[in-house]
Design a protein around this motif. Sequence first.
Motif, short mmCIF file in Angstrom:
data_model
loop_
_atom_site.label_atom_id
_atom_site.label_comp_id
_atom_site.label_asym_id
_atom_site.label_seq_id
_atom_site.Cartn_x
_atom_site.Cartn_y
_atom_site.Cartn_z
N ALA A 167 1.02 -1.76 -0.23
CA ALA A 167 -0.09 0.09 -0.06
C ALA A 167 1.18 1.05 0.32
CB ALA A 167 -0.98 -0.32 1.24
N SER A 168 1.99 1.27 0.58
CA SER A 168 3.66 2.56 0.75
C SER A 168 3.82 2.89 -0.54
CB SER A 168 3.89 2.38 2.14
OG SER A 168 4.38 1.74 2.04
N THR A 169 3.85 1.89 -1.37
CA THR A 169 4.56 1.61 -2.91
C THR A 169 4.02 1.97 -3.74
OG1 THR A 169 5.45 -0.82 -2.39
CG2 THR A 169 6.97 1.04 -1.33
N HIS A 170 2.99 1.29 -4.52
CA HIS A 170 2.48 0.35 -5.42
C HIS A 170 1.12 0.65 -5.48
CE1 HIS A 170 5.94 -2.03 -5.21
NE2 HIS A 170 5.13 -2.77 -6.12
N ALA A 171 0.52 1.46 -6.48
CA ALA A 171 -0.74 1.97 -6.79
C ALA A 171 -1.90 0.74 -6.72
CB ALA A 171 -1.45 2.27 -8.15
N HIS A 172 -2.91 0.89 -6.90
CA HIS A 172 -3.82 -0.50 -6.24
C HIS A 172 -4.91 -0.69 -7.18
CE1 HIS A 172 -6.54 -2.10 -3.00
NE2 HIS A 172 -5.60 -3.71 -3.32
N VAL A 173 -4.68 -1.37 -8.25
CA VAL A 173 -6.23 -1.56 -9.34
C VAL A 173 -6.99 -2.38 -8.71
CG1 VAL A 173 -6.97 -1.82 -11.41
CG2 VAL A 173 -4.76 -0.17 -11.45
N SER A 174 -7.42 -2.79 -8.59
CA SER A 174 -8.92 -3.39 -8.74
C SER A 174 -9.95 -3.08 -8.69
CB SER A 174 -9.26 -3.96 -7.41
OG SER A 174 -9.64 -5.10 -6.72
N LYS A 175 -10.94 -4.35 -9.16
CA LYS A 175 -12.05 -4.18 -10.10
C LYS A 175 -13.33 -4.09 -9.07
CE LYS A 175 -11.28 -6.83 -13.92
NZ LYS A 175 -11.16 -7.77 -14.70
#
Length: 153
Positions: free
Chosen positions: A26-34
């Motif tokens: 969560a602190s480093t990556h973008a979160h892509v989720s349907k």
Amino acid sequence: MVAGQLVIFVGLQAAGKSSFFRERFASTHAHVSKDLMPRAARDKESRQLAQIEQALLIGQPVVVDNTNPRAADRAPLIELARRYEARVVGYFFEPGIQDSLRRNAAREPQVPKVAIFTTAKKLQPPSFEEGFDEIHDVRLAEGGGFSVAQRAR
Ligand SMILES: Nc1ncnc2c1ncn2[C@@H]1O[C@H](COP(=O)(O)OP(=O)(O)O)[C@@H](O)[C@H]1O
Ligand SMILES: [Mg+2]
């Protein structure tokens, strides 16, 4: 162009994927989720590809947090990453139908049980042949947390 990283989760519903994202990425990556898109959103697949591409364009590491069960579901994601010369990393959540049913029953919102069975039937573990540069196997540890093992080529 900045080389980025595309992380693809593969696992049943209620396997712990989103919890793992929160803990490790969560602190480093973008979160892509349907699951983060409006329920009624049309064409979630192309929205998802557009979100991934936006991240890859600026070299922002990105996680695709869906079940992604078949190689065919992952192929367009991997192809997109390749176009941006991004590293492709897979996390495979150990499938346990009974465990997923139990965890699903204990959370909100729940998915219909049949969705878990359907995904289990389709599930193909990620392989290097598909184009993954790295693959990690994830298990939920006793008493919380995760244990992760990187697969040897
Ligand atoms: N390491 C863990 N140990 C035990 N329960 C967990 C663990 N990680 C997640 N859970 C629980 O399992 C359920 C499903 O987790 P979630 O992360 O939402 O799965 P997914 O995103 O794969 O559907 C949640 O209720 C969550 O609290
Ligand atoms: Mg989730």
